[in-house]
Design an enzyme around this catalytic site. Structure first.
Site, PDB file in Angstrom:
ATOM      1  N   GLU A 152      -1.085  -4.376   2.781  1.00  0.00           N
ATOM      2  CA  GLU A 152      -1.042  -2.984   2.332  1.00  0.00           C
ATOM      3  C   GLU A 152      -2.259  -2.227   2.832  1.00  0.00           C
ATOM      4  O   GLU A 152      -3.393  -2.715   2.742  1.00  0.00           O
ATOM      5  CB  GLU A 152      -1.009  -2.943   0.801  1.00  0.00           C
ATOM      6  CG  GLU A 152      -0.058  -1.927   0.224  1.00  0.00           C
ATOM      7  CD  GLU A 152       1.391  -2.245   0.517  1.00  0.00           C
ATOM      8  OE1 GLU A 152       1.961  -1.585   1.414  1.00  0.00           O
ATOM      9  OE2 GLU A 152       1.960  -3.139  -0.129  1.00  0.00           O
ATOM     10  N   TYR A 153      -2.046  -1.039   3.384  1.00  0.00           N
ATOM     11  CA  TYR A 153      -3.100  -0.224   3.973  1.00  0.00           C
ATOM     12  C   TYR A 153      -3.739  -0.922   5.176  1.00  0.00           C
ATOM     13  O   TYR A 153      -4.842  -0.581   5.594  1.00  0.00           O
ATOM     14  CB  TYR A 153      -4.170   0.144   2.938  1.00  0.00           C
ATOM     15  CG  TYR A 153      -3.741   1.261   1.989  1.00  0.00           C
ATOM     16  CD1 TYR A 153      -4.388   2.496   2.004  1.00  0.00           C
ATOM     17  CD2 TYR A 153      -2.699   1.069   1.089  1.00  0.00           C
ATOM     18  CE1 TYR A 153      -3.998   3.506   1.141  1.00  0.00           C
ATOM     19  CE2 TYR A 153      -2.307   2.082   0.225  1.00  0.00           C
ATOM     20  CZ  TYR A 153      -2.961   3.301   0.258  1.00  0.00           C
ATOM     21  OH  TYR A 153      -2.562   4.305  -0.592  1.00  0.00           O
ATOM     22  N   THR A 154      -3.050  -1.885   5.717  1.00  0.00           N
ATOM     23  CA  THR A 154      -3.526  -2.572   6.917  1.00  0.00           C
ATOM     24  C   THR A 154      -2.928  -1.975   8.180  1.00  0.00           C
ATOM     25  O   THR A 154      -3.489  -2.157   9.269  1.00  0.00           O
ATOM     26  CB  THR A 154      -3.154  -4.066   6.863  1.00  0.00           C
ATOM     27  OG1 THR A 154      -1.753  -4.178   6.558  1.00  0.00           O
ATOM     28  CG2 THR A 154      -3.946  -4.795   5.792  1.00  0.00           C
TER      29      THR A 154
ATOM     30  N   GLY B  58      10.206   8.399  -4.444  1.00  0.00           N
ATOM     31  CA  GLY B  58       8.986   8.295  -5.221  1.00  0.00           C
ATOM     32  C   GLY B  58       8.692   6.916  -5.758  1.00  0.00           C
ATOM     33  O   GLY B  58       7.800   6.741  -6.582  1.00  0.00           O
TER      34      GLY B  58
ATOM     35  N   SER C 217      11.659   6.067   1.166  1.00  0.00           N
ATOM     36  CA  SER C 217      12.820   6.950   1.303  1.00  0.00           C
ATOM     37  C   SER C 217      12.609   7.937   2.445  1.00  0.00           C
ATOM     38  O   SER C 217      13.570   8.293   3.153  1.00  0.00           O
ATOM     39  CB  SER C 217      13.071   7.691  -0.007  1.00  0.00           C
ATOM     40  OG  SER C 217      11.937   8.437  -0.416  1.00  0.00           O
ATOM     41  N   SER C 218      11.374   8.376   2.666  1.00  0.00           N
ATOM     42  CA  SER C 218      11.115   9.339   3.739  1.00  0.00           C
ATOM     43  C   SER C 218      11.293   8.687   5.105  1.00  0.00           C
ATOM     44  O   SER C 218      11.874   9.291   6.020  1.00  0.00           O
ATOM     45  CB  SER C 218       9.708   9.926   3.609  1.00  0.00           C
ATOM     46  OG  SER C 218       8.718   8.917   3.651  1.00  0.00           O
TER      47      SER C 218
ATOM     48  N   ASP D 243       6.418   1.494   7.703  1.00  0.00           N
ATOM     49  CA  ASP D 243       7.661   1.867   7.036  1.00  0.00           C
ATOM     50  C   ASP D 243       8.762   2.162   8.043  1.00  0.00           C
ATOM     51  O   ASP D 243       9.904   1.710   7.891  1.00  0.00           O
ATOM     52  CB  ASP D 243       7.440   3.095   6.148  1.00  0.00           C
ATOM     53  CG  ASP D 243       6.444   2.840   5.034  1.00  0.00           C
ATOM     54  OD1 ASP D 243       6.051   1.674   4.840  1.00  0.00           O
ATOM     55  OD2 ASP D 243       6.064   3.816   4.366  1.00  0.00           O
TER      56      ASP D 243
ATOM     57  N   TYR E 194      -4.283   9.033  -0.398  1.00  0.00           N
ATOM     58  CA  TYR E 194      -4.000   8.141   0.729  1.00  0.00           C
ATOM     59  C   TYR E 194      -4.924   8.482   1.900  1.00  0.00           C
ATOM     60  O   TYR E 194      -5.560   7.598   2.499  1.00  0.00           O
ATOM     61  CB  TYR E 194      -2.533   8.284   1.130  1.00  0.00           C
ATOM     62  CG  TYR E 194      -2.080   7.401   2.270  1.00  0.00           C
ATOM     63  CD1 TYR E 194      -1.489   6.166   2.030  1.00  0.00           C
ATOM     64  CD2 TYR E 194      -2.224   7.805   3.596  1.00  0.00           C
ATOM     65  CE1 TYR E 194      -1.057   5.360   3.083  1.00  0.00           C
ATOM     66  CE2 TYR E 194      -1.796   7.013   4.644  1.00  0.00           C
ATOM     67  CZ  TYR E 194      -1.211   5.794   4.380  1.00  0.00           C
ATOM     68  OH  TYR E 194      -0.798   4.996   5.417  1.00  0.00           O
TER      69      TYR E 194
END
Length: 387
Positions: A37-39, A126, A131-132, A176, A228
């Site tokens: 995550e955040y990598t 959310g 979803s985006s 994503d 973020y």
């Protein structure tokens, strides 16, 4: 909703809106991230898998420069735009995601002369399940096919990422969109965010008597609120201070020594999380390659502690979901996605799934939280034409 039902729904909606049948129908999934995550924007490693939940788009070309967009999931009329007038950071509605893809394709020199698009999605919004990205990727794939652009899955992911970065204004990494574009059924995707090389890693949970649950906390998150971006800037600052291009270039073995060179406690925490989470991805890969899916449970839980304490992107609901799941017998759990709400993933024995689900819902009720949505994360196929 299966592909067949989704195809019928969006085809009918398209015909009602635009008066003709669409040229085709495409689907792109949301994703849940197993570890890492955040990598991604640190050019590190991630390991997402696609969900069965998808954004489905019925699409036809236009040759008059008009882009018409409609969502079955959002109240409102057809959004009509002109491709020549598309400009970054001017649209804050859901329509910015597909419109951004059109803008990026045209900026890259592709002659997109317009489209009619009708969308429907089963990806929870959310919830940290992308979803985006599903909206972006399904639009990119449809236009790729209709306009015969011959772009690969990784190339479509980059286009979708740029739409979100430059047009929408969210500085996300490429995980994503790559998951949505490139995952395969029954596998997790090991993505190197530096060179975009991918490896499909078998992740056959039923064969091992296991399930991966998603706990949607119902706490809505939004990556456009600055938190973020602040963490991304902190990671980039850490890399600058340590003299490396990206935090991916700092070896895990050198982490402790490197942290002593960082005077800012906030930057120090961010660096510790990113480098250790890259290492956790490698640990999970080794365990899966050895056939030890159960062994990844403690790695997931350690990842949550890092997200909670170092990156500080968790929330009370997610902490409660993780802690309760582990106490109720889960093999491991962690929050997933961008944080500040959203979802957790929980690895459980199939026989324990109902017990863990019940325990989480009961503790949420006792705490006065909204009842979470809990469902299995079934590793599913990436973006595809479905009609």
């Amino acid at each position: 909703m299966g592909d067949r039902e989704a195809v019928q729904q969006v085809r009918g909606g398209f015909e009602e809106l635009y008066g003709v049948a669409p040229e085709g129908i495409w689907a792109a999934p949301g994703r849940v991230n197993l570890i890492g995550e955040y990598t991604d924007f640190n050019e590190g490693f991630v390991m997402p898998l696609a969900l069965p939940h998808t954004a489905v788009a019925a699409v036809s070309r236009r040759d008059d420069g008009v882009l018409r967009l409609h969502s079955a999931d959002i109240e409102g009329p057809v959004v009509e735009l002109h491709v020549d007038a598309l400009a970054p950071l001017t649209n804050t509605s859901w329509a910015a995601y597909p419109a951004g893809v059109v803008w990026v394709l045209r900026e890259a020199g592709h002659a997109i002369t317009g489209a009619d698009i009708h969308l429907a999605s089963t990806v929870p919004t959310g919830a940290g399940l992308s979803s985006s990205a599903a909206l972006e990727v399904v639009t990119a794939l449809a236009l790729n096919d209709l306009y015969e652009l011959d772009l690969t899955g990784p190339e479509l992911a980059r286009i979708a990422q740029r739409a979100e970065n430059d047009f929408v204004g969210v500085p996300c990494g490429v995980m994503d969109q790559t998951a949505s574009a490139c995952c395969t059924e029954g596998h997790a995707l090991h993505l190197d965010c530096r060179d975009l090389s991918i490896r499909q890693v078998p992740f056959d949970l039923p064969a091992h008597g296991l399930q991966l649950l998603v706990v949607d906390s119902r706490v809505k998150h939004a990556l456009g609120d600055g938190a973020y971006a602040e963490r991304r800037e902190g990671c980039e600052e850490g890399a600058r201070q340590l003299g490396v291009p990206f935090l991916r270039d700092l070896a895990y073995e050198d982490l402790d020594a490197a942290l002593t060179r960082l005077p800012d406690e906030r930057v120090r925490r961010y660096v510790r999380h990113v480098v250790s989470d890259d290492h956790r991805v490698e640990e999970v890969i080794a365990l899966l390659d050895a056939g030890d899916i159960r062994g990844i449970g403690p790695v997931l839980t350690a990842g949550h502690a890092s997200l909670r304490d170092d990156l500080r992107i968790s929330c009370p609901e997610l902490d409660l979901a993780v802690d309760t799941s582990v106490r109720a017998g889960a093999l491991g759990a962690r929050m997933t996605g961008g944080g500040f709400g959203g979802s957790a993933v929980v690895l459980v024995e199939t026989a324990d799934a109902d017990t863990v689900t019940k325990a989480v819902k009961e503790t949420f009720a006792t705490a006065g939280y909204t009842e979470p949505r809990v469902f299995p994360a079934v590793p599913s196929a990436g973006a595809r034409r479905v009609g």
